[in-house]
Design an enzyme around this catalytic site. Sequence first.
Site, PDB file in Angstrom:
ATOM      1  N   SER A  27       0.834  -1.203   0.000  1.00 38.98           N
ATOM      2  CA  SER A  27       0.000   0.000   0.000  1.00 38.98           C
ATOM      3  C   SER A  27       0.869   1.254   0.000  1.00 38.98           C
ATOM      4  O   SER A  27       1.810   1.363   0.758  1.00 38.98           O
ATOM      5  CB  SER A  27      -0.892   0.021   1.246  1.00 38.98           C
ATOM      6  OG  SER A  27      -1.648  -1.143   1.346  1.00 38.98           O
ATOM      7  N   HIS A  50      -3.522   1.278  -5.389  1.00 40.05           N
ATOM      8  CA  HIS A  50      -3.174  -0.052  -5.887  1.00 40.05           C
ATOM      9  C   HIS A  50      -3.633  -0.192  -7.335  1.00 40.05           C
ATOM     10  O   HIS A  50      -4.776   0.120  -7.673  1.00 40.05           O
ATOM     11  CB  HIS A  50      -3.852  -1.137  -5.043  1.00 40.05           C
ATOM     12  CG  HIS A  50      -3.199  -1.356  -3.712  1.00 40.05           C
ATOM     13  ND1 HIS A  50      -2.887  -2.597  -3.234  1.00 40.05           N
ATOM     14  CD2 HIS A  50      -2.781  -0.481  -2.772  1.00 40.05           C
ATOM     15  CE1 HIS A  50      -2.328  -2.482  -2.043  1.00 40.05           C
ATOM     16  NE2 HIS A  50      -2.268  -1.198  -1.745  1.00 40.05           N
ATOM     17  N   HIS A  71      -6.312  -7.062   1.687  1.00 42.86           N
ATOM     18  CA  HIS A  71      -6.301  -6.871   3.126  1.00 42.86           C
ATOM     19  C   HIS A  71      -7.578  -7.413   3.751  1.00 42.86           C
ATOM     20  O   HIS A  71      -8.647  -7.412   3.129  1.00 42.86           O
ATOM     21  CB  HIS A  71      -6.192  -5.382   3.486  1.00 42.86           C
ATOM     22  CG  HIS A  71      -5.049  -4.675   2.837  1.00 42.86           C
ATOM     23  ND1 HIS A  71      -5.096  -4.245   1.525  1.00 42.86           N
ATOM     24  CD2 HIS A  71      -3.830  -4.306   3.313  1.00 42.86           C
ATOM     25  CE1 HIS A  71      -3.951  -3.647   1.223  1.00 42.86           C
ATOM     26  NE2 HIS A  71      -3.174  -3.666   2.282  1.00 42.86           N
ATOM     27  N   TYR A 117      -9.262  -5.901   6.022  1.00 44.02           N
ATOM     28  CA  TYR A 117     -10.235  -4.829   6.213  1.00 44.02           C
ATOM     29  C   TYR A 117     -11.066  -4.558   4.967  1.00 44.02           C
ATOM     30  O   TYR A 117     -12.102  -3.883   5.034  1.00 44.02           O
ATOM     31  CB  TYR A 117      -9.561  -3.545   6.702  1.00 44.02           C
ATOM     32  CG  TYR A 117      -8.546  -2.927   5.766  1.00 44.02           C
ATOM     33  CD1 TYR A 117      -8.922  -2.279   4.598  1.00 44.02           C
ATOM     34  CD2 TYR A 117      -7.179  -2.957   6.073  1.00 44.02           C
ATOM     35  CE1 TYR A 117      -7.993  -1.698   3.759  1.00 44.02           C
ATOM     36  CE2 TYR A 117      -6.242  -2.376   5.248  1.00 44.02           C
ATOM     37  CZ  TYR A 117      -6.653  -1.749   4.088  1.00 44.02           C
ATOM     38  OH  TYR A 117      -5.727  -1.181   3.250  1.00 44.02           O
ATOM     39  N   GLU A 118     -10.644  -5.077   3.815  1.00 42.68           N
ATOM     40  CA  GLU A 118     -11.456  -4.968   2.604  1.00 42.68           C
ATOM     41  C   GLU A 118     -12.625  -5.953   2.619  1.00 42.68           C
ATOM     42  O   GLU A 118     -13.509  -5.880   1.760  1.00 42.68           O
ATOM     43  CB  GLU A 118     -10.607  -5.224   1.365  1.00 42.68           C
ATOM     44  CG  GLU A 118      -9.518  -4.200   1.128  1.00 42.68           C
ATOM     45  CD  GLU A 118      -8.637  -4.574  -0.057  1.00 42.68           C
ATOM     46  OE1 GLU A 118      -9.078  -4.342  -1.196  1.00 42.68           O
ATOM     47  OE2 GLU A 118      -7.532  -5.108   0.158  1.00 42.68           O
ATOM     48  N   ALA A 178       4.038  -0.488   3.528  1.00 48.85           N
ATOM     49  CA  ALA A 178       4.198   0.816   4.162  1.00 48.85           C
ATOM     50  C   ALA A 178       3.848   0.636   5.631  1.00 48.85           C
ATOM     51  O   ALA A 178       2.761   0.165   5.957  1.00 48.85           O
ATOM     52  CB  ALA A 178       3.277   1.839   3.510  1.00 48.85           C
ATOM     53  N   MET A 193      -0.811  -3.318   8.329  1.00 48.02           N
ATOM     54  CA  MET A 193      -2.084  -4.029   8.188  1.00 48.02           C
ATOM     55  C   MET A 193      -2.013  -5.144   7.153  1.00 48.02           C
ATOM     56  O   MET A 193      -3.043  -5.536   6.599  1.00 48.02           O
ATOM     57  CB  MET A 193      -3.196  -3.031   7.797  1.00 48.02           C
ATOM     58  CG  MET A 193      -3.352  -1.853   8.735  1.00 48.02           C
ATOM     59  SD  MET A 193      -4.534  -0.646   8.081  1.00 48.02           S
ATOM     60  CE  MET A 193      -4.275   0.726   9.232  1.00 48.02           C
ATOM     61  N   SER A 194      -0.816  -5.650   6.884  1.00 49.73           N
ATOM     62  CA  SER A 194      -0.672  -6.631   5.800  1.00 49.73           C
ATOM     63  C   SER A 194       0.565  -7.490   6.011  1.00 49.73           C
ATOM     64  O   SER A 194       1.106  -7.572   7.113  1.00 49.73           O
ATOM     65  CB  SER A 194      -0.558  -5.887   4.464  1.00 49.73           C
ATOM     66  OG  SER A 194       0.656  -5.139   4.427  1.00 49.73           O
ATOM     67  N   ASN A 245       5.439   6.938   8.291  1.00 47.61           N
ATOM     68  CA  ASN A 245       5.037   7.874   9.351  1.00 47.61           C
ATOM     69  C   ASN A 245       5.553   7.346  10.680  1.00 47.61           C
ATOM     70  O   ASN A 245       5.799   6.145  10.823  1.00 47.61           O
ATOM     71  CB  ASN A 245       3.512   8.026   9.408  1.00 47.61           C
ATOM     72  CG  ASN A 245       2.824   6.699   9.735  1.00 47.61           C
ATOM     73  OD1 ASN A 245       2.657   5.852   8.860  1.00 47.61           O
ATOM     74  ND2 ASN A 245       2.429   6.521  10.983  1.00 47.61           N
ATOM     75  N   HIS A 280      -3.761   8.325   5.056  1.00 48.23           N
ATOM     76  CA  HIS A 280      -3.320   7.557   3.888  1.00 48.23           C
ATOM     77  C   HIS A 280      -2.547   8.437   2.902  1.00 48.23           C
ATOM     78  O   HIS A 280      -1.609   7.979   2.253  1.00 48.23           O
ATOM     79  CB  HIS A 280      -4.533   6.923   3.192  1.00 48.23           C
ATOM     80  CG  HIS A 280      -4.178   5.945   2.118  1.00 48.23           C
ATOM     81  ND1 HIS A 280      -3.591   4.722   2.378  1.00 48.23           N
ATOM     82  CD2 HIS A 280      -4.294   6.013   0.771  1.00 48.23           C
ATOM     83  CE1 HIS A 280      -3.380   4.078   1.246  1.00 48.23           C
ATOM     84  NE2 HIS A 280      -3.801   4.834   0.258  1.00 48.23           N
TER      85      HIS A 280
END
Length: 300
Positions: free
Chosen positions: A44, A79, A101, A103-104, A131, A234-235, A258, A272
């Site tokens: 991402s 993406h 992911h 969360y998708e 990321a 998250m991945s 970050n 994001h």
Amino acid sequence: MADTSSIIENNLYDPISYDVVSVSAEYIKKRTTYRPEIGIICGSGLDPYIGGLAELVNKADIFPYEEIPNFPVSTVPGHVGRLLLGNLENVPVVIMQGRFHSYEGYELWKTAMPVRVMKLLGVKKIIVTNAGGGLNKAFQVGDIMVMKDHINLPGFSCQHPLRGPNDERFGPRFFPTNDLYCHEYRKLARKVGIELRLEGVIREGVYIMLGGPNYETVAELKMLREMGVDSVGMSTIPETIVAHHCGIKVFACSLITNMCIVEYGSGIETNHEEVMEVGHRRAEDLKKFVTKMVEKMSSI
């Protein structure tokens, strides 16, 4: 080989089984002469930039995800959503531009299913990027953290990409993960960093996967820091576990986009767009780093 519909009709359907994944792999094999040795997953925010590797791939064959049978489709901004097969520095590769992911709405097995497709395409080594948020106080935005280990937090509650029936043609039911991230590749990454004059940028640490899509609370981040976590995302972990399970050697890294906010009332918010911007600024270094890793890994 039976197609997916006949597998379902015969009550043999396992969504990540050898037979189902073979349908996806055979579709690709019939439409390309490339047989990749190394797989690359672009994360991402990094996808448009590490994904720029596609420009360096000679005469790539391109497969949009929606055209590959049984393949998931990415929904995350930033993406592209396609596989590319071709030669990068004379090394046959498959590049996954855009990942999936939880969360998708995807089950964890589905987020990692493309790795098994890579296995059946002939991939023996994989580079996985993401990321990540920096939690180690010594890190800076723009650092590249080589993953030496991970904490699979969803796995603590049995949310796992290999949950369910195990297909022995991919790997055993129970398997160790203490050396999941190849030590030889991690040493190689430090040497590549020196070659590219990125000595102060290449780091090493422990990555943790959380579910998302929200960024973490201050209390959560303080707990994770106490656990020895260096980078948060998250991945990645579903893909690296599945790769390791089926015998693919793994190298993974996080671009620190970050620094995690561990104090209340800071007035700073992670977003994001920030992730995308850091990916853009580090674009050329990332392309050079991953390209050089492909070149070096191919000879090991």
